[in-house]
Structure formats: structure tokens, C-alpha cells
Scaffold this motif. Structure first.
Motif, PDB file in Angstrom:
ATOM      1  N   SER A  26     -23.685 -15.484  54.574  1.00  0.00           N
ATOM      2  CA  SER A  26     -23.190 -16.856  54.422  1.00  0.00           C
ATOM      3  C   SER A  26     -23.266 -17.621  55.734  1.00  0.00           C
ATOM      4  O   SER A  26     -23.617 -18.805  55.760  1.00  0.00           O
ATOM      5  N   ASN A  59     -19.331 -25.699  55.959  1.00  0.00           N
ATOM      6  CA  ASN A  59     -19.816 -24.405  55.446  1.00  0.00           C
ATOM      7  C   ASN A  59     -19.903 -23.371  56.551  1.00  0.00           C
ATOM      8  O   ASN A  59     -19.515 -22.207  56.383  1.00  0.00           O
ATOM      9  N   ASN A 138     -29.174 -23.380  49.198  1.00  0.00           N
ATOM     10  CA  ASN A 138     -27.743 -23.349  48.887  1.00  0.00           C
ATOM     11  C   ASN A 138     -27.482 -22.886  47.457  1.00  0.00           C
ATOM     12  O   ASN A 138     -26.542 -22.128  47.184  1.00  0.00           O
ATOM     13  N   CYS A 142     -25.340 -19.698  46.562  1.00  0.00           N
ATOM     14  CA  CYS A 142     -24.116 -19.930  45.798  1.00  0.00           C
ATOM     15  C   CYS A 142     -24.015 -18.930  44.648  1.00  0.00           C
ATOM     16  O   CYS A 142     -22.946 -18.358  44.394  1.00  0.00           O
ATOM     17  N   GLY A 161     -17.995 -19.583  47.728  1.00  0.00           N
ATOM     18  CA  GLY A 161     -18.956 -19.861  46.659  1.00  0.00           C
ATOM     19  C   GLY A 161     -18.648 -21.147  45.918  1.00  0.00           C
ATOM     20  O   GLY A 161     -19.547 -21.934  45.603  1.00  0.00           O
ATOM     21  N   LEU A 164     -19.572 -24.023  48.072  1.00  0.00           N
ATOM     22  CA  LEU A 164     -21.025 -24.183  48.115  1.00  0.00           C
ATOM     23  C   LEU A 164     -21.549 -24.792  46.817  1.00  0.00           C
ATOM     24  O   LEU A 164     -22.514 -25.569  46.829  1.00  0.00           O
ATOM     25  N   LEU A 165     -20.909 -24.445  45.697  1.00  0.00           N
ATOM     26  CA  LEU A 165     -21.305 -25.040  44.428  1.00  0.00           C
ATOM     27  C   LEU A 165     -21.086 -26.549  44.443  1.00  0.00           C
ATOM     28  O   LEU A 165     -21.930 -27.320  43.972  1.00  0.00           O
TER      29      LEU A 165
END
Length: 310
Positions: A26, A59, A138, A142, A161, A164-165
Motif C-alpha cells: 500500500s 493515502n 488504485n 483497492c 481499502g 482507496l475505493l
């Protein structure tokens, strides 16, 4: 009293290898995507793409926080932390939610400045193409994060996650917004899309914080799982009188189950322990790596309520 202390030690380190690899991944993906999105913003001077790049900074920061939290959470139970260090992941998730909110406020400020002083976009199609590459990366990562978070029961990876979504969704919205701004020649659409991205990020941040607080407050297992646990105890407690006061809580990857088991007062310790072992084995089959604590009580402690032993 029968306990699952050894299980608490095992639960601290059983998942560390896979989750640590994902956490490092990540961080690498976050830095890579940040660089690509920053390039897209530099090429276009688009405030919407700026908002996308700003979210990637979050992020990277949260990937570092998640990595540190997972390292702490993976430490086994010890004398000063007999229940393990699993809740460290929740603190990481709360931090991530706070940083998401801060990023959203910064984006809203920039969007307002751009709305008040609109400016034309430079090389917008090339910038969108570059930004699209970051969105694809991404999206793939994700999917990996959310799948791993489910299998490893990691709050830190789940929070990462979900954030990131929201980043992927925001990037898709930004792409369409900038395209519309190009086709219509209306410069205000660009900051408007940035503002929508910020609101989406705020919504995501709130959900991350709310989910983490539930874990910090020792929320019980869902009711459907509790029903199954009661059935397991009822089936495996043959020889006992009853079970009552079932309590459960989750702490990151660990699940703690505790209840009182009433047996005949004349029953030997060995016989009572055999029943406890049988129940614990059944619960471990249903909830792997759970930590089970059973308080054995004589028959006069029966409440005549709770779990009926078959």
C-alpha cells in the motif's frame, strides 16, 4: 476456569506476514500513484485533479500509519497486555479518518479559490490520460486490499481499502467533470467537481471513524453469529447443566468469547475441563483463532436462563 490465553498469543502473530506485505505494498502503490497524479495536476493546472492528488497524499500518510499499527497489533500477548495489542489497528483507522477529513477541507478551500478566480486548463486531455493510469492502479490495489482485509480481519487494511475505493470513485468523477469542462468551455465545472470530490471524501472519512470507534468500544459480534455460537455451546456442553451470560467482543483480528458454564457440584475438575475443551474446540471451528474464557460454576449458581444444554 478454562481460558484460551495461548490462543491470544497465537492470534497476535498468525496473520502478520501477509498483512505486513500488503501494508508495504500500500505504501509503495500510494507513492507511485501520488507521483502520477501530481504529474497530471502539473500538466493541466486543474483544481479537480489537484483534489485527486491531495487525496493521494492522504493515502501515503495513512499507509504509513497502517503499517505501524499492524506491526504493533502483531505483537503477541504479554504480561502487561494479556489480551494482545490488536486494538492498535483501530487507532490507525481513526487517524486515517481524521486525515481524510482534513484533506477534504483543504480541497474545499482550493475549490472555492478556483471558483472565485476561474482559470483555463492546460493540456487537459494529456493530463486526464496520465490520471487514468493512476486510477487503474488504485482500482486494482483497492480490490486486493478489501479482499485481504476480509480474509485476515484487519481493520487497518479495511479502512485503507475503503478510502482507496472512495479515491477511485472520485477519480472517475473528476475525469468526467474535466471532460465536460473541456467540451462546454465552462471553467466553473472544474472547481465544482473538486467540491464534489471533497464531499465524497468527507463521507468516506466519517464511515472510517465510525467503524473504528465501534471496535474501540468493544462492540459485540453480529447477532447472526451469536446465534451460531449459542448453538455450538448447546451442542458441545453435554454433561453440563446450562450456560449463561455469553459476552463477545472484537479487537482487530482477535475475537474474545466469554460465558459461564454451570455443572453438577459433584463433578470433578477433570470432567469439567473435558467439557470446556470440547466447547472451545467447537467455537474455534466456527470462529478461528478466537480466545475463549469459560467460568465454571456449581449447580446452585444456575440462573435457569441463557443457553439450554442439549
Amino acid at each position: 476456569m478454562c481460558t484460551g490465553y495461548q490462543a491470544a498469543r497465537k492470534a497476535g502473530g498468525a496473520f502478520v506476514t501477509k498483512t505486513m506485505k500488503i501494508a508495504w505494498g500500500s505504501l509503495f502503490v500510494g507513492i507511485l500513484v501520488l507521483g502520477i497524479k501530481a504529474l497530471a495536476w502539473w500538466m493541466t493546472d486543474s483544481v479537480a485533479l489537484y483534489s485527486d492528488a491531495m487525496e493521494s497524499i492522504v493515502n501515503v500518510a495513512t499507509a504509513i500509519a497502517a503499517l505501524m499499527a499492524i506491526r504493533v497489533a502483531a505483537q503477541p500477548a504479554d504480561a502487561t497486555h494479556p489480551y494482545g495489542h490488536h486494538k492498535a489497528e483501530y487507532f490507525s483507522a481513526v487517524l486515517e479518518g481524521v486525515m481524510i477529513v482534513i484533506a477534504a477541507l483543504l480541497i474545499l478551500h482550493e475549490a472555492w479559490q478556483s471558483f472565485a478566480n476561474p482559470r483555463p486548463l492546460d493540456a487537459p486531455l494529456s493530463g486526464l490520460a496520465v490520471n487514468l493510469v493512476a486510477s487503474v492502479i488504485n482500482g486494482v490495489w483497492c480490490w486486493i486490499l478489501l479482499r485481504t482485509a476480509r480474509t485476515e480481519r484487519s481493520p487497518a487494511l479495511a479502512a485503507d481499502g475503503k478510502h482507496l475505493l472512495s479515491d477511485v470513485v472520485s477519480s472517475v468523477g473528476v475525469t468526467f467533470g474535466v471532460l465536460i469542462a473541456i467540451m462546454t468551455g465552462l471553467p466553473w465545472i472544474d472547481p465544482a467537481m473538486a467540491a464534489l470530490v471533497a464531499l465524497n471524501i468527507l463521507w468516506s472519512g466519517w464511515h472510517v471513524i465510525a467503524a473504528s470507534l465501534s471496535g474501540l468500544l468493544d462492540e459485540s459480534l453480529p447477532e447472526d453469529i451469536l446465534v451460531e455460537l449459542r448453538e455450538v455451546i448447546s451442542d458441545q456442553a453435554e454433561g453440563a447443566v446450562e450456560a449463561h451470560d455469553l459476552r463477545t467482543r472484537q479487537a482487530g483480528t482477535a475475537t474474545f468469547i466469554e460465558f459461564h458454564l454451570v455443572v453438577d457440584g459433584a463433578m470433578s475438575v477433570d470432567d469439567a475441563h473435558v467439557i470446556c475443551d470440547r466447547i472451545e474446540a467447537g467455537l474455534l471451528e466456527r470462529v478461528p483463532d478466537c480466545v475463549v474464557t469459560i467460568h465454571v460454576e456449581p449447580e446452585h449458581k444456575a440462573k435457569h436462563s441463557g443457553i439450554v444444554v442439549l
